[in-house]
Design a protein around this motif. Sequence first.
Motif, mmCIF file in Angstrom:
data_model
loop_
_atom_site.group_PDB
_atom_site.id
_atom_site.type_symbol
_atom_site.label_atom_id
_atom_site.label_comp_id
_atom_site.label_asym_id
_atom_site.label_seq_id
_atom_site.Cartn_x
_atom_site.Cartn_y
_atom_site.Cartn_z
ATOM 1 N N LYS A 41 16.772 70.264 121.779
ATOM 2 C CA LYS A 41 15.326 72.060 121.452
ATOM 3 C C LYS A 41 15.301 71.611 119.547
ATOM 4 N N ALA A 42 16.398 70.968 118.476
ATOM 5 C CA ALA A 42 15.878 71.008 116.800
ATOM 6 C C ALA A 42 15.256 69.923 116.677
ATOM 7 N N LYS A 43 14.333 68.638 117.727
ATOM 8 C CA LYS A 43 13.180 67.965 117.423
ATOM 9 C C LYS A 43 11.758 68.676 118.047
ATOM 10 N N GLU A 44 11.997 69.123 119.064
ATOM 11 C CA GLU A 44 11.174 69.982 120.085
ATOM 12 C C GLU A 44 11.095 71.428 119.674
ATOM 13 N N THR A 45 12.034 71.986 118.782
ATOM 14 C CA THR A 45 11.469 72.985 117.988
ATOM 15 C C THR A 45 10.722 73.211 116.660
ATOM 16 N N GLN A 46 10.517 71.745 115.901
ATOM 17 C CA GLN A 46 10.477 70.619 114.650
ATOM 18 C C GLN A 46 8.893 70.523 114.699
ATOM 19 N N ARG A 47 8.688 70.506 115.801
ATOM 20 C CA ARG A 47 7.846 69.732 116.470
ATOM 21 C C ARG A 47 6.670 71.201 116.381
ATOM 22 N N LEU A 48 7.608 72.165 117.231
ATOM 23 C CA LEU A 48 5.985 73.429 116.948
ATOM 24 C C LEU A 48 6.160 74.286 115.838
ATOM 25 N N ALA A 49 6.985 74.023 114.777
ATOM 26 C CA ALA A 49 7.823 74.836 113.271
ATOM 27 C C ALA A 49 6.403 74.031 112.457
ATOM 28 N N GLU A 50 5.814 72.638 112.624
ATOM 29 C CA GLU A 50 5.496 72.505 111.464
ATOM 30 C C GLU A 50 4.214 72.198 111.612
ATOM 31 N N LYS A 51 3.442 72.401 113.335
ATOM 32 C CA LYS A 51 2.328 73.301 113.430
ATOM 33 C C LYS A 51 2.092 74.535 113.447
ATOM 34 N N LEU A 52 3.026 75.262 112.988
ATOM 35 C CA LEU A 52 2.811 76.901 112.958
ATOM 36 C C LEU A 52 2.916 76.944 111.300
ATOM 37 N N ILE A 53 2.681 75.915 110.448
ATOM 38 C CA ILE A 53 2.895 75.749 109.180
ATOM 39 C C ILE A 53 1.909 74.861 108.760
ATOM 40 N N THR A 54 0.918 74.152 109.485
ATOM 41 C CA THR A 54 0.012 73.795 109.134
ATOM 42 C C THR A 54 -1.276 74.708 109.584
ATOM 43 N N LEU A 55 -1.259 75.936 110.286
ATOM 44 C CA LEU A 55 -2.291 76.774 110.735
ATOM 45 C C LEU A 55 -1.340 77.875 109.501
ATOM 46 N N ALA A 56 -0.669 78.209 109.008
ATOM 47 C CA ALA A 56 -0.356 78.624 107.628
ATOM 48 C C ALA A 56 -0.827 78.380 106.324
ATOM 49 N N LYS A 57 -1.145 77.128 106.480
ATOM 50 C CA LYS A 57 -1.793 76.769 105.326
ATOM 51 C C LYS A 57 -3.510 76.669 105.465
ATOM 52 N N ARG A 58 -4.355 76.375 106.635
ATOM 53 C CA ARG A 58 -5.100 76.759 106.638
ATOM 54 C C ARG A 58 -5.741 78.130 106.316
ATOM 55 N N ASN A 59 -4.974 79.410 106.825
ATOM 56 C CA ASN A 59 -4.835 80.926 105.886
ATOM 57 C C ASN A 59 -6.253 81.356 106.396
ATOM 58 N N ASN A 60 -6.658 81.057 107.719
ATOM 59 C CA ASN A 60 -8.120 82.166 107.929
ATOM 60 C C ASN A 60 -7.285 82.802 108.979
ATOM 61 N N GLU A 61 -8.875 83.594 110.028
ATOM 62 C CA GLU A 61 -8.577 84.421 111.083
ATOM 63 C C GLU A 61 -8.210 83.788 112.171
ATOM 64 N N THR A 62 -8.697 82.639 112.598
ATOM 65 C CA THR A 62 -8.329 81.849 113.858
ATOM 66 C C THR A 62 -6.960 81.575 114.039
ATOM 67 N N SER A 63 -6.043 80.839 113.016
ATOM 68 C CA SER A 63 -5.136 80.199 112.660
ATOM 69 C C SER A 63 -3.715 81.758 112.457
ATOM 70 N N ARG A 64 -4.080 82.687 112.052
ATOM 71 C CA ARG A 64 -3.465 83.528 112.147
ATOM 72 C C ARG A 64 -3.237 84.270 113.907
ATOM 73 N N ARG A 65 -4.037 84.498 114.463
ATOM 74 C CA ARG A 65 -4.185 84.824 115.705
ATOM 75 C C ARG A 65 -3.532 83.142 116.405
ATOM 76 N N LYS A 66 -3.409 82.174 116.535
ATOM 77 C CA LYS A 66 -2.678 81.555 117.088
ATOM 78 C C LYS A 66 -1.355 80.932 116.674
ATOM 79 N N ALA A 67 -1.218 81.334 114.614
ATOM 80 C CA ALA A 67 0.513 81.942 114.267
ATOM 81 C C ALA A 67 0.750 83.847 115.284
#
Length: 219
Positions: A41-67
């Motif tokens: 579970k930790a390894k699978e959650t890690q993949r989603l967490a990395e994607k979520l922080i990447t969305l935060a670094k983009r910091n636009n309206e599309t990334s906010r909706r996905k987050a």
Amino acid sequence: MAGGLVRFRHLSRKSSHRQALLRNLVTALVQHESIRTTWPKAKETQRLAEKLITLAKRNNETSRRKATGILYTPHNLLPKLFGELRKRYESRPGGYTRVLRTEPKSRYDQGDSAILELVDGPKDLRFAMTAAAVARDKRLGRPSNELTLLNRAKVIRYRPNGKEAFDDMVKRVADLGLGGRSKAAEDVDGISDLPASSISSTDSGTTRVNDAKDMSVGR
């Protein structure tokens, strides 16, 4: 085809249940910055967490909706995700999370357990353990080994004010008195084990250890 490779771990759940589980774990990770679960579970959650922080670094309206579609409580965690966490990992190219294997949570099933944490945060275990190792080496009066120096370089590389924060952590751990006995304390214990006739006091109040010649003359 039976026995073929899979793109991800199914975690013995159907798709909807699996996605709900991962969203729940990621929400807890963003909130607490450290969670304990099973290794798969930790390894699978890690993949989603990395994607979520990447969305935060983009910091636009599309990334906010996905987050918003990933987090269960976006109204509470979006300010932290797009504020504190985005600034923390602004200069880091990747690797925002870390998975650490631990002892099994249950002694009955002996399932692989792990800790999933956000790096460079207040609950970074490698940062704290490396600082404790450096404090122990200083207390014992010996140089740090190659592995400790390598971990030190890793934990301060992208951390804001990494060297100052690491030195402060080393000082805090040293003030706790952990990490073994100092060399001076061992020398004092060694003197206390000597015979009483080999120890004498000088006029200045200091303690002197007589050499073998003085001991032989005294006899």
